[in-house]
Design a protein around this motif. Structure first.
Motif, PDB file in Angstrom:
ATOM      1  N   GLU A  22      62.546  41.963  28.164  1.00 30.19           N
ATOM      2  CA  GLU A  22      63.116  41.662  29.484  1.00 30.19           C
ATOM      3  C   GLU A  22      62.020  41.100  30.383  1.00 30.19           C
ATOM      4  O   GLU A  22      60.942  41.684  30.507  1.00 30.19           O
ATOM      5  CB  GLU A  22      63.661  42.969  30.091  1.00 30.19           C
ATOM      6  N   MET A  23      62.311  39.978  31.010  1.00 33.69           N
ATOM      7  CA  MET A  23      61.302  39.356  31.859  1.00 33.69           C
ATOM      8  C   MET A  23      61.333  40.011  33.243  1.00 33.69           C
ATOM      9  O   MET A  23      62.379  40.068  33.892  1.00 33.69           O
ATOM     10  CB  MET A  23      61.565  37.854  31.989  1.00 33.69           C
ATOM     11  N   LEU A  24      60.193  40.481  33.679  1.00 37.39           N
ATOM     12  CA  LEU A  24      60.084  41.165  34.971  1.00 37.39           C
ATOM     13  C   LEU A  24      59.026  40.450  35.799  1.00 37.39           C
ATOM     14  O   LEU A  24      57.877  40.297  35.362  1.00 37.39           O
ATOM     15  CB  LEU A  24      59.683  42.625  34.771  1.00 37.39           C
ATOM     16  N   ALA A  25      59.411  40.047  37.018  1.00 33.64           N
ATOM     17  CA  ALA A  25      58.481  39.287  37.853  1.00 33.64           C
ATOM     18  C   ALA A  25      57.534  40.222  38.601  1.00 33.64           C
ATOM     19  O   ALA A  25      57.897  41.330  38.965  1.00 33.64           O
ATOM     20  CB  ALA A  25      59.260  38.434  38.847  1.00 33.64           C
ATOM     21  N   CYS A  26      56.331  39.756  38.802  1.00 31.59           N
ATOM     22  CA  CYS A  26      55.364  40.535  39.564  1.00 31.59           C
ATOM     23  C   CYS A  26      54.519  39.610  40.430  1.00 31.59           C
ATOM     24  O   CYS A  26      54.525  38.390  40.264  1.00 31.59           O
ATOM     25  CB  CYS A  26      54.463  41.354  38.640  1.00 31.59           C
ATOM     26  N   ARG A  27      53.856  40.233  41.395  1.00 33.39           N
ATOM     27  CA  ARG A  27      52.925  39.509  42.257  1.00 33.39           C
ATOM     28  C   ARG A  27      51.519  39.990  41.964  1.00 33.39           C
ATOM     29  O   ARG A  27      51.276  41.198  41.888  1.00 33.39           O
ATOM     30  CB  ARG A  27      53.255  39.776  43.731  1.00 33.39           C
ATOM     31  N   LEU A  28      50.598  39.081  41.803  1.00 37.32           N
ATOM     32  CA  LEU A  28      49.200  39.417  41.542  1.00 37.32           C
ATOM     33  C   LEU A  28      48.334  38.752  42.607  1.00 37.32           C
ATOM     34  O   LEU A  28      48.346  37.524  42.750  1.00 37.32           O
ATOM     35  CB  LEU A  28      48.788  38.908  40.154  1.00 37.32           C
ATOM     36  N   VAL A  29      47.616  39.552  43.363  1.00 35.80           N
ATOM     37  CA  VAL A  29      46.809  39.015  44.461  1.00 35.80           C
ATOM     38  C   VAL A  29      45.332  39.265  44.207  1.00 35.80           C
ATOM     39  O   VAL A  29      44.938  40.387  43.868  1.00 35.80           O
ATOM     40  CB  VAL A  29      47.202  39.666  45.809  1.00 35.80           C
ATOM     41  N   CYS A  30      44.553  38.214  44.359  1.00 42.51           N
ATOM     42  CA  CYS A  30      43.103  38.348  44.232  1.00 42.51           C
ATOM     43  C   CYS A  30      42.455  38.335  45.615  1.00 42.51           C
ATOM     44  O   CYS A  30      42.941  37.659  46.528  1.00 42.51           O
ATOM     45  CB  CYS A  30      42.520  37.199  43.405  1.00 42.51           C
ATOM     46  N   GLY A  31      41.379  39.052  45.743  1.00 39.79           N
ATOM     47  CA  GLY A  31      40.639  39.062  47.005  1.00 39.79           C
ATOM     48  C   GLY A  31      39.211  38.619  46.776  1.00 39.79           C
ATOM     49  O   GLY A  31      38.818  38.285  45.645  1.00 39.79           O
ATOM     50  N   TRP A  32      38.426  38.625  47.850  1.00 37.97           N
ATOM     51  CA  TRP A  32      37.031  38.195  47.725  1.00 37.97           C
ATOM     52  C   TRP A  32      36.267  39.054  46.739  1.00 37.97           C
ATOM     53  O   TRP A  32      35.301  38.598  46.130  1.00 37.97           O
ATOM     54  CB  TRP A  32      36.346  38.237  49.097  1.00 37.97           C
ATOM     55  N   SER A  33      36.721  40.330  46.574  1.00 33.99           N
ATOM     56  CA  SER A  33      35.946  41.260  45.760  1.00 33.99           C
ATOM     57  C   SER A  33      36.458  41.348  44.328  1.00 33.99           C
ATOM     58  O   SER A  33      35.901  42.095  43.526  1.00 33.99           O
ATOM     59  CB  SER A  33      35.967  42.648  46.410  1.00 33.99           C
ATOM     60  N   THR A  34      37.516  40.631  44.042  1.00 39.07           N
ATOM     61  CA  THR A  34      37.997  40.641  42.663  1.00 39.07           C
ATOM     62  C   THR A  34      36.926  40.012  41.765  1.00 39.07           C
ATOM     63  O   THR A  34      36.399  38.947  42.087  1.00 39.07           O
ATOM     64  CB  THR A  34      39.296  39.831  42.547  1.00 39.07           C
ATOM     65  N   THR A  35      36.657  40.672  40.658  1.00 39.69           N
ATOM     66  CA  THR A  35      35.587  40.155  39.793  1.00 39.69           C
ATOM     67  C   THR A  35      36.173  39.378  38.615  1.00 39.69           C
ATOM     68  O   THR A  35      37.329  39.566  38.236  1.00 39.69           O
ATOM     69  CB  THR A  35      34.740  41.312  39.223  1.00 39.69           C
ATOM     70  N   GLU A  36      35.337  38.533  38.074  1.00 48.74           N
ATOM     71  CA  GLU A  36      35.755  37.815  36.867  1.00 48.74           C
ATOM     72  C   GLU A  36      36.029  38.799  35.733  1.00 48.74           C
ATOM     73  O   GLU A  36      36.928  38.590  34.919  1.00 48.74           O
ATOM     74  CB  GLU A  36      34.676  36.802  36.468  1.00 48.74           C
ATOM     75  N   ALA A  37      35.287  39.877  35.732  1.00 46.23           N
ATOM     76  CA  ALA A  37      35.496  40.876  34.671  1.00 46.23           C
ATOM     77  C   ALA A  37      36.901  41.483  34.769  1.00 46.23           C
ATOM     78  O   ALA A  37      37.567  41.700  33.744  1.00 46.23           O
ATOM     79  CB  ALA A  37      34.426  41.978  34.777  1.00 46.23           C
ATOM     80  N   GLU A  38      37.327  41.747  35.982  1.00 42.35           N
ATOM     81  CA  GLU A  38      38.682  42.287  36.150  1.00 42.35           C
ATOM     82  C   GLU A  38      39.718  41.302  35.628  1.00 42.35           C
ATOM     83  O   GLU A  38      40.689  41.673  34.978  1.00 42.35           O
ATOM     84  CB  GLU A  38      38.975  42.548  37.637  1.00 42.35           C
ATOM     85  N   ILE A  39      39.511  40.052  36.001  1.00 39.92           N
ATOM     86  CA  ILE A  39      40.440  39.014  35.557  1.00 39.92           C
ATOM     87  C   ILE A  39      40.489  38.980  34.036  1.00 39.92           C
ATOM     88  O   ILE A  39      41.567  38.988  33.418  1.00 39.92           O
ATOM     89  CB  ILE A  39      39.998  37.628  36.078  1.00 39.92           C
ATOM     90  N   ASP A  40      39.312  38.964  33.480  1.00 40.01           N
ATOM     91  CA  ASP A  40      39.258  38.799  32.029  1.00 40.01           C
ATOM     92  C   ASP A  40      39.852  40.015  31.318  1.00 40.01           C
ATOM     93  O   ASP A  40      40.529  39.875  30.289  1.00 40.01           O
ATOM     94  CB  ASP A  40      37.807  38.547  31.596  1.00 40.01           C
ATOM     95  N   ALA A  41      39.617  41.184  31.887  1.00 40.04           N
ATOM     96  CA  ALA A  41      40.205  42.377  31.284  1.00 40.04           C
ATOM     97  C   ALA A  41      41.732  42.302  31.332  1.00 40.04           C
ATOM     98  O   ALA A  41      42.430  42.583  30.355  1.00 40.04           O
ATOM     99  CB  ALA A  41      39.709  43.631  32.020  1.00 40.04           C
ATOM    100  N   PHE A  42      42.248  41.892  32.493  1.00 41.97           N
ATOM    101  CA  PHE A  42      43.694  41.784  32.676  1.00 41.97           C
ATOM    102  C   PHE A  42      44.271  40.791  31.678  1.00 41.97           C
ATOM    103  O   PHE A  42      45.243  41.077  30.964  1.00 41.97           O
ATOM    104  CB  PHE A  42      43.980  41.340  34.114  1.00 41.97           C
ATOM    105  N   VAL A  43      43.635  39.627  31.632  1.00 40.50           N
ATOM    106  CA  VAL A  43      44.136  38.596  30.725  1.00 40.50           C
ATOM    107  C   VAL A  43      44.069  39.092  29.276  1.00 40.50           C
ATOM    108  O   VAL A  43      44.988  38.876  28.476  1.00 40.50           O
ATOM    109  CB  VAL A  43      43.326  37.292  30.903  1.00 40.50           C
ATOM    110  N   GLY A  44      43.004  39.819  28.987  1.00 44.74           N
ATOM    111  CA  GLY A  44      42.853  40.343  27.636  1.00 44.74           C
ATOM    112  C   GLY A  44      44.011  41.261  27.255  1.00 44.74           C
ATOM    113  O   GLY A  44      44.591  41.148  26.170  1.00 44.74           O
ATOM    114  N   VAL A  45      44.368  42.143  28.164  1.00 49.02           N
ATOM    115  CA  VAL A  45      45.484  43.055  27.884  1.00 49.02           C
ATOM    116  C   VAL A  45      46.765  42.256  27.656  1.00 49.02           C
ATOM    117  O   VAL A  45      47.533  42.516  26.727  1.00 49.02           O
ATOM    118  CB  VAL A  45      45.667  44.055  29.048  1.00 49.02           C
ATOM    119  N   VAL A  46      46.977  41.268  28.513  1.00 48.40           N
ATOM    120  CA  VAL A  46      48.193  40.467  28.381  1.00 48.40           C
ATOM    121  C   VAL A  46      48.222  39.758  27.029  1.00 48.40           C
ATOM    122  O   VAL A  46      49.224  39.784  26.307  1.00 48.40           O
ATOM    123  CB  VAL A  46      48.305  39.440  29.523  1.00 48.40           C
TER     124      VAL A  46
END
Lengths: 352, 352, 352, 352
Positions: free
Chosen positions: D324-348
């Motif tokens: 089932e496709m579920l929509a979400c909102r993802l917001v980045c801020g000045w303090s979001t790190t590339e590591a966080e992004i990469d971890a998130f993408v990795g899980v996906v």
């Protein structure tokens, strides 16, 4: 013997006739009826103000608060007497309609604002200090809530103080006609020429079913007034019924005749009581109202005789000494008869 | 031939007679007149609601917004049709009186709220999320602004949705009587028994000079209503003149008779145009209003013959092709005559 | 030598440290941060009120008017001292937030409401008379705007009058801590146990950057408060920065220490001036403020020496006799040093 | 992995340093601190508007609604997108602050107002018809609530429509900096030169603790703004703490750097998901927000891995099919790190 208020009596038969006459056929709604055009023209004549904008509403409170909302921003204060109708008897309607302006209460004898107190209060209201509310408008009541009538000199002096303080002046004229005939001056002298900017021109207390005019001498506020009136739910669809009442009111000086009659009755009543040692007049009888203290036993006699009126400012204890002085308010209207007056005076004198 | 609105015609002669009769002697002010006591009792009977509180005001907007202010807190929303009077024609009075509540606009045919849209909108309004306004009240209009009448089933369904969403229901009954006789049901069936909590019970559009009743089935809101009415400047001192109109309205089923007449005229008008290929009916004619498109040349003929009515929803360009279809609204009132209808139809048919 | 206000000094370093410490990583917004949970628990302990609801806002005015809006309906009045902050220094914010309630101004020495005047005013406010606004709430200011502190007996007496008049009590505690340490009692004794229903618990004037708590002892108003706070635009997204300040404030009794220091400085200042014949104390020095009249020549000397403070209640004429007595307000804060006091006193004594 | 909002992250260390530095000694209150003088000058430079008036408040809602209250009278309407923050997320604050103005909701892709819909809606709002609310102001949101950025041409076109309709334009720039760096234009180009009259210049979502500036290009509204700010309880006594944050924000283009970083993180996140057949992008990623639908099983994996974000527009049923496709909102801020992004993408990607 009914002296509770000048709103307890009926409308004048001419007014009902006019309303009935107006109740024929189709007519444009919301103030564009031809009767209103006539009323507007007539009011401008009466006030010697060809530019003035005229609006009708059905209650005195509506007239007062719509006018004030156009004169005073939410972050300012309306200077008024501490017993003004707008303070005491409108359940916060001025605050509601202005969006939360303050009322600054001023003392003064007989319901008249003390000029020095007004000057001092305005002076102490800063105009450029963001923490305190600013100067909004002066609201005068003519006839005052204590039955007195400002002289033209008094009006001019108070308006001059307001003007030198940079603020406009509203006149609550719920009893405009009674004041006018008491002074024997012209409507313009009592308003525009004295420095008044907006008038609540009362009709309801002087023989109408329920109509008051608002006179705005500065037409630049007219559209704002219309918006506020509509938004306040005070724009009548079948506006002809307001127009017709006001037209009849102004025709053949009916308004002045009714006010003269009401004032004459009040004078007759005052004359009947004046020399009694038991009657203590609290305020001058300049128009159609008396404030007088009488011994409890005289009140008892009056009530037994079927008289209606209010103790003032509120009901006393139900029991007390027979010679306890209790103040009351007695209001005459256009329909008060000499017979009523004489009957009332007779009861008082018999009991005295 | 005057079909602009049911507020363009006169009041019924019986109403004027009643007002004149009431205009004798002294009477208590502000709603404590004996006529109001009778009106209150009669209204409770009519609505089969002995506990209901009844108030009179002079404009339909006042009735609507005072009722809504008692039902909906400032931080909630009123669900209404996107063409509801409270949205389109009250200049923000609901926002003013509620202290800034929202109106959530819903679609639906013929001015009727679509039930699924209402359910979805309420569902999507969170009740415990501080960022979004909450659920306030449902406001229905009966007769709708497009001349349709909700069936009892439709009313019950919408009220049930509101109730299951936890909110009360207001009925804007500016044309209450026209709807009632159209449905042939009882006032209670169309309100209390269907799930309505507060009613604006119109009189002005149906033969009064200017009176509407507010019926609150839940008397716990009565004091708040009185405060809001006074504060809104809608409490009449010479209240007898409102009471007398409403008393005459209810007497001998005058209100129902006038509504039946108005509806019958509208039906006669519709019947006169129905079979014309040039006439395109936009909405059902359930009560006293028609919405119909006609070719420009027919409008020209009507105007030349002196007919008054509004193009709808607004004025078209002043010039255009003769067969351009232009929609208009035609409203019949209690005083519309069969002769007017027939004259109007005659002009149309001649020009068709 | 800066005595203009206790909002002219800096925040305490511990507060800045706490804010910096809180500024790490992600945290839930809008008050659901874990620091706020701790603050809430701690405040309930401090006030001995496990049911109380606690909210943070950033200005004292916000705390006052959001609390008052929950206690007083639009058609009622808030009883307060005639020099109360809500009357004099909030530009009508109470009227704005309450939707147009009135403020009824009461006299009393040293900024304390006179109990007899309060009782009389409440008594004279009718509860069932639709024309006049009703009884809303009592608002007390502790420390008063004139530097005095109500005794517990005084607080209890005023709250009892409010309660017997049927209304709740708000305490404007912009200088709560200064009053508390002056009385040497517990927070509960000065509030809940005395009869207070809602507290504006100030922090900004006592060493925070800008945080005030509102304590509602009656949790039934919590949701309404949340709605009003959000709607007033006072709900902070990065709420942790408010929470952290308040947490630091309460930790290790920092708030009490700072208040004790401020009060001690004021006492030292008062002691330094007390015996001078040229210094005329206008109000008792119960907490951290002095109101004192000094000859113009002493003011001149102080200004020449670089002292900052306000004449009170307003600026005098720029020129005048050297021995003209001019009143001023001197406020000490947590950061006022003994050296500043001594320098100020030195200038005065030299010029005396 | 915290993508709930750009208000969930901390303030930038430079901001905390600035606040700490400002926390020394005495300083004038209420905006007359010297830091604010510097901020004002710097903002005028940045906006190339030497006449503009600049004010600081602590919440984005305060900035929006104070600005709107100065632009739109109570009897008019604010045109905005149907998902605008002022409609969806401020609990009626615009209605409260304007005194009951309406919000007219407009459709449009990606949170951008459709120009034709705007033109039609303004056109259909009468300017001289007392029954309907009038034209108030246009409010644009840049970045939109759906993560899109109006081009300069789009902004100019919408402003031109507003101007030809006679109304001013407000820009809700809660994410002003993110939009600016996305467009690569100057602040003046995105506002004054495009036709904007008032800007909410956000800082809180981009690295401040809680400060927003309001820029009024027309200084004639400045005093009204000050009154409204004070009356809304948004004037800070220790204003230096707002000034210092804004000063640090503007220094060395910190604001632009932080916005660039946030946008870059969002782009990196989008890039990481773009080619996945399981990821369905709902709106363009123009700045720092993504709206993307993912299969339920991927959400489950993300939650298991400790990711924080919101489903959008609301929570789905707790259980459902894995695909089932579920929509979400993802917001980045000045303090979001590339590591966080990469971890998130990795899980996906692992779960895909």
């Amino acid at each position: 013997m009914w002296f509770t208020s000048d709103n307890a009596g009926p409308a004048h038969p001419s007014v009902l006739d006019a309303v009935t006459r107006a109740s024929t056929g189709y007519m444009s709604s919301y103030g564009s009826d031809p009767i209103m055009a006539d009323v507007r023209a007539r009011m401008r004549e009466i006030f010697e103000a060809p530019e003035a904008e005229i609006f009708l509403v059905a209650t005195g409170t509506a007239a007062n608060v719509l006018a004030l909302a156009c004169l005073c921003p939410p972050w300012a204060t309306v200077y008024c007497h501490e017993v003004a109708h707008i303070e005491e008897d409108e359940c916060g309607a001025p605050e509601f309609y202005t969006g939360g302006a303050k009322l600054s209460l001023l003392p003064g004898l007989d319901g008249k604002i003390d000029a020095a107190a007004l000057a001092a209060k305005i002076e102490s209201t800063p105009t450029d200090f963001v923490h305190h509310v600013g100067r909004g408008a002066l609201s005068l009541t003519q006839v005052t809530e204590r039955g007195a009538v400002y002289s033209l000199d008094e009006l001019r002096a108070l308006c001059a103080i307001a003007k030198s303080g940079g603020i406009p002046v509203h006149l609550d004229g719920a009893r405009f006609a009674n004041a006018l005939v008491s002074l024997g001056c012209s409507p313009a002298e009592m308003t525009l020429k004295a420095g008044v900017d907006a008038v609540s021109f009362g009709g309801t207390k002087n023989g109408l079913m329920g109509v008051e005019a608002v006179v705005l001498f500065d037409p630049s506020k007219a559209w704002e007034f219309e918006r506020r009136r509509k938004r306040g739910a005070h724009l009548f669809s079948k506006h002809r019924y307001l127009s017709a009442q006001m037209q009849a009111y102004l025709a053949d000086d009916l308004w002045l005749t009714m006010a003269r009659d009401a004032n004459a009755r009040a004078r007759r009543l005052a004359d009947g009581l004046r020399d009694l040692p038991e009657a203590d007049f609290l305020h001058p009888v300049d128009a159609n109202m008396l404030f007088v203290a009488l011994p409890r036993r005289i009140h008892d006699a009056l009530h037994a005789a079927g008289a209606h009126y209010y103790f003032w400012p509120g009901d006393p204890a139900p029991e007390g000494p027979a010679d306890e002085m209790l103040a009351c308010r007695l209001v005459c209207g256009w329909s008060t008869t000499e017979a009523e007056i004489d009957a009332f005076v007779g009861v008082v004198r018999d009991a005295a």
